[in-house]
Scaffold this motif. Sequence first.
Motif, PDB file in Angstrom:
ATOM      1  N   UNK A  69       0.859  -1.184   0.000  1.00  0.00           N
ATOM      2  CA  UNK A  69       0.000   0.000   0.000  1.00  0.00           C
ATOM      3  C   UNK A  69       0.897   1.236   0.000  1.00  0.00           C
ATOM      4  N   UNK A  70       0.815   2.099  -1.016  1.00  0.00           N
ATOM      5  CA  UNK A  70       1.664   3.295  -1.057  1.00  0.00           C
ATOM      6  C   UNK A  70       1.512   4.126   0.215  1.00  0.00           C
ATOM      7  N   UNK A  71       2.625   4.472   0.827  1.00  0.00           N
ATOM      8  CA  UNK A  71       2.622   5.240   2.066  1.00  0.00           C
ATOM      9  C   UNK A  71       2.966   4.399   3.282  1.00  0.00           C
ATOM     10  N   UNK A  72       2.806   3.079   3.190  1.00  0.00           N
ATOM     11  CA  UNK A  72       3.198   2.194   4.282  1.00  0.00           C
ATOM     12  C   UNK A  72       4.700   1.951   4.185  1.00  0.00           C
ATOM     13  N   UNK A  73       5.434   2.297   5.226  1.00  0.00           N
ATOM     14  CA  UNK A  73       6.890   2.205   5.198  1.00  0.00           C
ATOM     15  C   UNK A  73       7.416   0.815   5.541  1.00  0.00           C
ATOM     16  N   UNK A  74       6.667   0.063   6.374  1.00  0.00           N
ATOM     17  CA  UNK A  74       7.188  -1.216   6.844  1.00  0.00           C
ATOM     18  C   UNK A  74       6.029  -2.054   7.369  1.00  0.00           C
ATOM     19  N   UNK A  75       6.100  -3.356   7.116  1.00  0.00           N
ATOM     20  CA  UNK A  75       5.102  -4.256   7.697  1.00  0.00           C
ATOM     21  C   UNK A  75       5.146  -4.162   9.222  1.00  0.00           C
ATOM     22  N   UNK A  76       3.998  -4.258   9.850  1.00  0.00           N
ATOM     23  CA  UNK A  76       3.994  -4.302  11.315  1.00  0.00           C
ATOM     24  C   UNK A  76       2.821  -5.133  11.804  1.00  0.00           C
ATOM     25  N   UNK A  77       2.822  -5.380  13.081  1.00  0.00           N
ATOM     26  CA  UNK A  77       1.819  -6.244  13.680  1.00  0.00           C
ATOM     27  C   UNK A  77       2.421  -6.982  14.857  1.00  0.00           C
ATOM     28  N   UNK A  78       3.713  -7.277  14.763  1.00  0.00           N
ATOM     29  CA  UNK A  78       4.444  -7.866  15.883  1.00  0.00           C
ATOM     30  C   UNK A  78       4.849  -6.734  16.814  1.00  0.00           C
ATOM     31  N   UNK A  79       4.138  -6.591  17.916  1.00  0.00           N
ATOM     32  CA  UNK A  79       4.333  -5.439  18.794  1.00  0.00           C
ATOM     33  C   UNK A  79       5.750  -5.392  19.368  1.00  0.00           C
ATOM     34  N   UNK A  80       6.278  -4.178  19.435  1.00  0.00           N
ATOM     35  CA  UNK A  80       7.617  -3.968  19.953  1.00  0.00           C
ATOM     36  C   UNK A  80       8.705  -4.046  18.902  1.00  0.00           C
ATOM     37  N   UNK A  81       8.327  -4.307  17.658  1.00  0.00           N
ATOM     38  CA  UNK A  81       9.316  -4.510  16.601  1.00  0.00           C
ATOM     39  C   UNK A  81       9.741  -3.206  15.928  1.00  0.00           C
ATOM     40  N   UNK A  82       8.787  -2.320  15.644  1.00  0.00           N
ATOM     41  CA  UNK A  82       9.100  -1.159  14.816  1.00  0.00           C
ATOM     42  C   UNK A  82       9.901  -0.050  15.503  1.00  0.00           C
ATOM     43  N   UNK A  83       9.899   0.090  16.824  1.00  0.00           N
ATOM     44  CA  UNK A  83      10.791   1.101  17.400  1.00  0.00           C
ATOM     45  C   UNK A  83      12.247   0.906  16.971  1.00  0.00           C
ATOM     46  N   UNK A  84      12.685  -0.341  16.888  1.00  0.00           N
ATOM     47  CA  UNK A  84      14.059  -0.604  16.461  1.00  0.00           C
ATOM     48  C   UNK A  84      14.246  -0.295  14.980  1.00  0.00           C
ATOM     49  N   UNK A  85      13.235  -0.592  14.170  1.00  0.00           N
ATOM     50  CA  UNK A  85      13.309  -0.250  12.750  1.00  0.00           C
ATOM     51  C   UNK A  85      13.386   1.264  12.589  1.00  0.00           C
ATOM     52  N   UNK A  86      12.550   1.974  13.317  1.00  0.00           N
ATOM     53  CA  UNK A  86      12.519   3.436  13.221  1.00  0.00           C
ATOM     54  C   UNK A  86      13.843   4.046  13.663  1.00  0.00           C
ATOM     55  N   UNK A  87      14.433   3.523  14.741  1.00  0.00           N
ATOM     56  CA  UNK A  87      15.701   4.105  15.193  1.00  0.00           C
ATOM     57  C   UNK A  87      16.814   3.807  14.199  1.00  0.00           C
TER      58      UNK A  87
END
Length: 285
Positions: free
Chosen positions: A108-126
């Motif tokens: 989906x245009x605008x979605x930067x990364x798959x998510x759903x597994x909580x606690x995962x994306x803070x590390x991706x973002x940093x």
Amino acid sequence: MQHKTIERLQQTAFRVREHIIRMSTDGGCFTGASLSATDVIVYLYSEFLNVTQDTLKDPNRDYLFLSKGHDVPALYGTFVELGWLSADRLQNHLSTSDHLYWHPNVNIPGIEFHSGSLGHLPSVALGVALDCKLRGTNNKVVCVLGDGELNEGSVWEAVLVANAYQLDNLLFLVDRNFFQANMPTEELIPLEPLTDKFAAFGAAVRRVDGHDFTALDEALSTFPFEVGKLNVLIADTRRGKGLPSIEARADRWFCNFTHDEVEELLRELHGEANATLESETLVVR
């Protein structure tokens, strides 16, 4: 913030809530959680983030990572209001013919990364924020988290690492609706005093009413909050915001309504909006 800007944001958020309610059938979605995050997501894309439909792949764009992935109906609805996604396409929610699902999908245009597994994306973002720092660019990187998600140890590891690398271009925004799944956060694993906890980990912290666009604007107008520190904004919100019949209910995290119930909830949303408008008019007078 000018009054007409606030009105525009309120109208956009109202339409996004309509989209969320309509997606709450034929398989359902995480309705209550999405409604709590709507105002925050609308504000970020409308006023804070430097990203447009034409710059979705521009390396100089700002980034938003929805770590609280089950709130994606609010993101889909916002994309529709931005013109990035066709409103008709929302009817494909949960259809095998499309990529609109319960969690963000990069197709989906605008979605930067798959998510759903909580606690995962803070590390991706940093990681993205660190890359921006190393490249010497001015990108802002935002990660939206749920408050129940803060029970994940990986979140606090990310806070420590972000501060160790002085990532003041990174914002962790917590949708603090005081619920996780089907129970209040403070009954399962208490989070308060949340501001003090983030500050103890080295972050610069602000706390606001997450449904107040003026408060959000005042807080984020000072971004970064402190040079060399991770920014944390705790946005106090209400699960199911806009629908009094499901607000602050533990059993209204995920909803799968009938079509008749959806129509009734849309009428309730319109009635609540009219009541708020009348109240604001009386205050002005």
